[in-house]
Design a protein around this motif. Structure first.
Motif: not given
Length: 333
Positions: A8-13, A92-102, A306-317
């Protein structure tokens, strides 16, 4: 044959709308607790360039309980005279990419959260008066986060430019319940303060350690270069010194390194890492009279948490753009 992973790519905004400043504190605290239980983390590596002047910096952490790992990389200076922050986040388990954050909008908030966690672990419970030296983005992040862990009544801000410190005071008066005032010197800010936060680019100490009253807590977050020393030798000598990462101390903790060169402390005077205090492996404040220092030079612990918290919220939203990542096993297909 392995298939592409999806990140998931997340912009700063987008990130700015996902969480308020206070919501960074608990994930960052948990990240440092994981570090206290042995989660791997390394201090920054920085490469400097002279022409054009700039630096490239990166650091790493794995937080197994949080379920994420990653590295924070940023370039600062060069011809753009600015900074750009990126955070690749992996499972942390699979090693697969979750997100790329600005990382632009999250940077002062995750750093502020680290300062708040250190403050909460080391400052007196009845601390209500905070001094901040510096009036930039990082100072704002530190003060807003500090207000989530202590009932601040008064904040005094000093920075060399009167216009900047007065603008900071006006903005923070709107944002906080505390009374925020600009003062004309660092001594005026520090004298009588329960907590002192330094958030500057200073190469020389920004206040006199003799002014600190017994019981004061200091968070220093601008001293992540051997040539920078926000805190003077007196402050380091008087304090119970806690670092975000012990390995950082002799690498880029300028104030402590200078105090070592002066012969007033050595590596044994590093009291603990923050994570060790949080899990009870080392005491924090042992007396109301102790002076404590949290050296918060920056690690990937707070960034990944912080990044994981933001990733989880982004998935929910349902926020962000899906991007494919090919596994290395397909490189020669």
């Amino acid at each position: 044959m392995s298939t592409d992973a999806t990140a998931l790519f997340l912009t700063s905004d987008e990130i700015a709308d996902l969480a308020d400043p206070d919501e960074y504190v608990d994930p960052v605290r948990e990240g440092y607790r994981e570090r206290g239980h042995g989660a791997p983390a390394k201090p920054r590596t920085t490469l400097f360039n002279d022409g054009p002047a700039g630096m490239l910096t990166g650091y790493l952490a794995i937080l197994p309980e949080t379920g994420a790992m990653g590295g924070y990389t940023y370039a600062a200076g060069f011809e753009g005279r600015d900074a750009h922050f990126t955070l690749p986040l992996f499972d942390a388990d699979s090693g697969e990419p979750l997100a790329l954050l600005d990382g632009a909008s999250m940077n002062p908030l995750k750093t502020g959260a680290a300062g708040a966690v250190g403050l909460d672990a080391l400052a007196r419970a009845d601390a209500t008066d905070l001094a901040v030296i510096g009036s930039g983005t990082q100072a704002r992040g530190q003060v807003r986060a500090a207000a989530t862990v202590r009932d601040l009544e008064r904040v005094e801000v000093y920075s060399p430019t009167q216009e900047h410190r007065e603008a900071f005071a006006a903005e923070m008066n709107e944002a906080l319940d505390a009374t925020v005032a600009a003062v004309a010197s660092s001594a005026a800010a520090v004298e009588g303060a329960d907590v002192v936060v330094t958030a500057t680019n200073a190469s020389d100490p920004v206040f006199d350690g003799d002014v600190l009253e017994p019981g004061t807590h200091v968070t220093a977050m601008g001293q992540y270069n051997p040539a920078k020393r926000e805190l003077d030798t007196t402050t380091i000598e008087r304090a119970t010194y806690v670092a975000d990462l012990r390995a950082r101390v002799t690498q880029d903790a300028g104030s402590f390194m200078y105090a070592m060169e002066e012969g007033v402390v050595d590596e044994d005077d590093v009291h603990a890492e923050l994570g060790e205090v949080l899990v009870g492996d080392a005491p924090g404040r042992e007396s109301p009279e102790d002076i404590t220092v949290f050296d918060s030079g920056g690690t990937a612990i707070e960034t990944v948490a912080a990044g994981k918290m933001l990733y989880d919220r982004a998935r929910e939203a349902g926020v962000g753009e899906e991007i494919p990542f090919a596994p290395a096993s397909r490189a020669m297909d």
